[in-house]
Design an enzyme around this catalytic site. Structure first.
Site, mmCIF file in Angstrom:
data_model
loop_
_atom_site.group_PDB
_atom_site.id
_atom_site.type_symbol
_atom_site.label_atom_id
_atom_site.label_comp_id
_atom_site.label_asym_id
_atom_site.label_seq_id
_atom_site.Cartn_x
_atom_site.Cartn_y
_atom_site.Cartn_z
ATOM 1 N N ASN A 1 0.816 -1.219 0.000
ATOM 2 C CA ASN A 1 0.000 0.000 0.000
ATOM 3 C C ASN A 1 0.847 1.265 0.000
ATOM 4 O O ASN A 1 0.382 2.331 -0.410
ATOM 5 C CB ASN A 1 -0.942 0.014 1.214
ATOM 6 C CG ASN A 1 -2.095 -0.958 1.051
ATOM 7 O OD1 ASN A 1 -2.430 -1.356 -0.064
ATOM 8 N ND2 ASN A 1 -2.693 -1.362 2.151
ATOM 9 N N ASP B 1 1.855 1.469 -9.670
ATOM 10 C CA ASP B 1 0.509 0.903 -9.744
ATOM 11 C C ASP B 1 0.548 -0.526 -10.281
ATOM 12 O O ASP B 1 -0.297 -1.361 -9.926
ATOM 13 C CB ASP B 1 -0.377 1.785 -10.633
ATOM 14 C CG ASP B 1 -1.847 1.430 -10.541
ATOM 15 O OD1 ASP B 1 -2.338 1.160 -9.429
ATOM 16 O OD2 ASP B 1 -2.521 1.413 -11.591
ATOM 17 N N ARG C 1 1.611 -10.107 -3.352
ATOM 18 C CA ARG C 1 1.714 -11.569 -3.471
ATOM 19 C C ARG C 1 3.061 -12.055 -2.965
ATOM 20 O O ARG C 1 3.165 -13.101 -2.332
ATOM 21 C CB ARG C 1 1.503 -11.976 -4.930
ATOM 22 C CG ARG C 1 0.080 -11.763 -5.414
ATOM 23 C CD ARG C 1 -0.158 -12.442 -6.749
ATOM 24 N NE ARG C 1 0.622 -11.834 -7.816
ATOM 25 C CZ ARG C 1 0.250 -10.760 -8.495
ATOM 26 N NH1 ARG C 1 -0.872 -10.143 -8.173
ATOM 27 N NH2 ARG C 1 0.985 -10.269 -9.465
ATOM 28 N N ASP D 1 -6.080 0.578 -3.820
ATOM 29 C CA ASP D 1 -5.535 0.795 -5.159
ATOM 30 C C ASP D 1 -6.569 1.444 -6.072
ATOM 31 O O ASP D 1 -6.359 2.520 -6.632
ATOM 32 C CB ASP D 1 -5.069 -0.547 -5.725
ATOM 33 C CG ASP D 1 -4.351 -0.404 -7.059
ATOM 34 O OD1 ASP D 1 -4.191 0.736 -7.529
ATOM 35 O OD2 ASP D 1 -3.962 -1.431 -7.630
ATOM 36 N N HIS D 2 -7.709 0.795 -6.223
ATOM 37 C CA HIS D 2 -8.716 1.286 -7.153
ATOM 38 C C HIS D 2 -9.376 2.566 -6.656
ATOM 39 O O HIS D 2 -9.794 3.415 -7.459
ATOM 40 C CB HIS D 2 -9.757 0.201 -7.398
ATOM 41 C CG HIS D 2 -9.200 -0.987 -8.115
ATOM 42 N ND1 HIS D 2 -9.860 -2.200 -8.198
ATOM 43 C CD2 HIS D 2 -8.035 -1.164 -8.787
ATOM 44 C CE1 HIS D 2 -9.128 -3.058 -8.873
ATOM 45 N NE2 HIS D 2 -8.009 -2.450 -9.234
ATOM 46 N N ASP E 1 -7.035 5.272 -7.604
ATOM 47 C CA ASP E 1 -7.088 5.412 -9.062
ATOM 48 C C ASP E 1 -8.305 6.234 -9.492
ATOM 49 O O ASP E 1 -8.241 6.990 -10.471
ATOM 50 C CB ASP E 1 -7.151 4.035 -9.733
ATOM 51 C CG ASP E 1 -5.810 3.314 -9.720
ATOM 52 O OD1 ASP E 1 -4.783 3.976 -9.455
ATOM 53 O OD2 ASP E 1 -5.783 2.095 -9.960
#
Length: 404
Positions: free
Chosen positions: A51, A104, A112, A125-126, A129
């Site tokens: 993050n 990004d 992961r 994230d989104h 964005d």
């Protein structure tokens, strides 16, 4: 904070079951960028929370906005007599866009790699964005200026960007799959290359005329709007249709399937009325503030849709932050103010209203975003910007959501 909770038990239970599912068929993304990001992420320390990458990338878009706002508040710098933007600013802006784009692409791989994939990362994230969806187009407006690209046309360019971003999440709301738009990679590289060219050649290049006497601003509009109509919208419609045909999606009734579009269309309706019928043409007086206001409202709508799609809950049909917008449009566009106050609304008064509403909406949206992160961290017993080792019992509770 302030005793407000944004996530219900249904949301939290939905997040616990959430599995991220995406399909990326973009040529540039699959064959060039992902292999590059896979190599880059190997150099990152294992203690670095994904993050942080997401947030630092977003801050690069904010830095660009602040820089160009300082040198070109009214989108006049492209005019030969008002060329006030130093060339180094375009280079910094181009570099920051590349940093944002690459971080990004790397944040999910870092998640992961460190075993910290989860719904918080995707939402973070989104959600950021969705805010960048208004910040990035504004940089391009400074290239063309308000002569070749008047604020009312800037308004529709921004709404085209909003539509492209939002439809992707409406698609996921109905199919359960994030189909990553291949045009995004080309857009990021295109914006960066354009800004670098401006450093080398100067902004005057974007004042040239092309065949059919089209301005470069016209070409920009045609490419941006046309690419969405040709490469994105038909594919989204097809994917949703196939999910119903093959019974692989959420199989919602028609009105529930299109429900995410209601707040989006309401926002478009009210902002369009304001843009065209303001008594003082406030869009031309305060274009940058107006765009930030519209972008903040859009980001809040998009974030609430993202929460609904990830938790598999019903999305909102109307956004609560639009009530102050409705009141403002009523005051600014209709003669009620004159009947009450005995005089026409002055331009400065309408500008103060715009600025005040923008401050209020921004604070409300930041409170919403902070509340979401805080409540998810509390529920899953994690930290947003720090990797913590969960206990075996907590590992069983953790959902997986890989961000590509």
């Amino acid at each position: 904070m302030l005793g407000v909770k944004y996530l219900t038990e249904a949301h939290l239970k939905g997040f616990e079951k959430y599995k991220y599912n995406s399909i990326d068929i973009g040529f540039l993304s699959v064959y060039v960028m992902h292999p590059f990001w896979n190599k880059c992420v190997e150099f990152l320390p294992m203690w670095l929370a994904p993050n942080i990458l997401t947030f630092v990338g977003f801050l690069m878009t904010v830095v660009n906005f602040l820089l160009l706002s300082y040198y070109d508040w009214d989108f006049e710098a492209a005019n030969p007599a008002e060329n006030t933007v130093p060339r180094w600013v375009w280079s910094v802006a181009a570099l920051n866009i590349l940093i944002y784009y690459n971080l990004d692409g790397m944040d999910g791989k870092q998640a992961r790699r460190t075993g910290t994939s989860g719904p918080l990362g995707e939402l973070f994230d989104h959600g950021l964005d969705s805010y960048s969806a208004v910040l990035i187009p504004i940089y391009m407006f400074s290239l063309f200026g308000s002569d070749d690209l008047p604020p009312i046309r800037m308004f529709f360019v921004i709404w085209n960007v909003f539509l492209n971003f939002y439809l992707t999440h409406v698609e996921k709301y109905n199919t359960g799959v994030m189909f990553l738009p291949w045009g995004y990679d080309f857009t990021m590289w295109g914006v960066s290359i354009t800004l670098f060219l401006t450093t080398v050649i100067g902004p005057g290049i974007w004042r040239a005329r092309t065949i059919f006497n089209l301005s470069m601003a016209n070409v920009f509009e045609i490419i941006l709007i046309g690419s969405g109509i040709v490469t994105s919208h038909p594919i989204i419609i097809k994917n949703i249709y196939m999910s119903y045909k093959n019974k692989t999606g959420k199989m919602r009734p028609f009105l529930e399937a299109v429900r995410p579009m209601f707040p989006f269309l309401w926002l478009f309706f009210f902002t369009t009325i304001w843009a065209f019928y303001s008594r003082n043409n406030v869009l031309s007086l305060e274009p940058r503030i107006m765009f930030i206001l519209f972008g903040t409202l859009f980001s809040n709508i998009a974030c609430r849709l993202i929460v609904a799609q990830m938790s598999d809950t019903r999305c909102d049909g109307f956004n609560i932050l639009m009530w102050p917008l409705v009141a403002t449009v009523a005051v600014s566009c209709f003669p009620w103010y004159e009947q009450v106050m005995g005089s026409e609304i002055e331009a400065n008064v309408e500008r103060w209203i715009v600025q005040g509403l923008t401050i209020f909406v921004t604070i409300a949206h930041l409170h919403y975003g902070h509340g979401l992160v805080r409540e998810m961290c509390s529920h899953f017993k994690i930290r947003c910007f720090k990797i913590t080792k969960p206990t075996p019992a907590e590992e069983e509770m953790q959902p997986t959501a890989e961000i590509v």
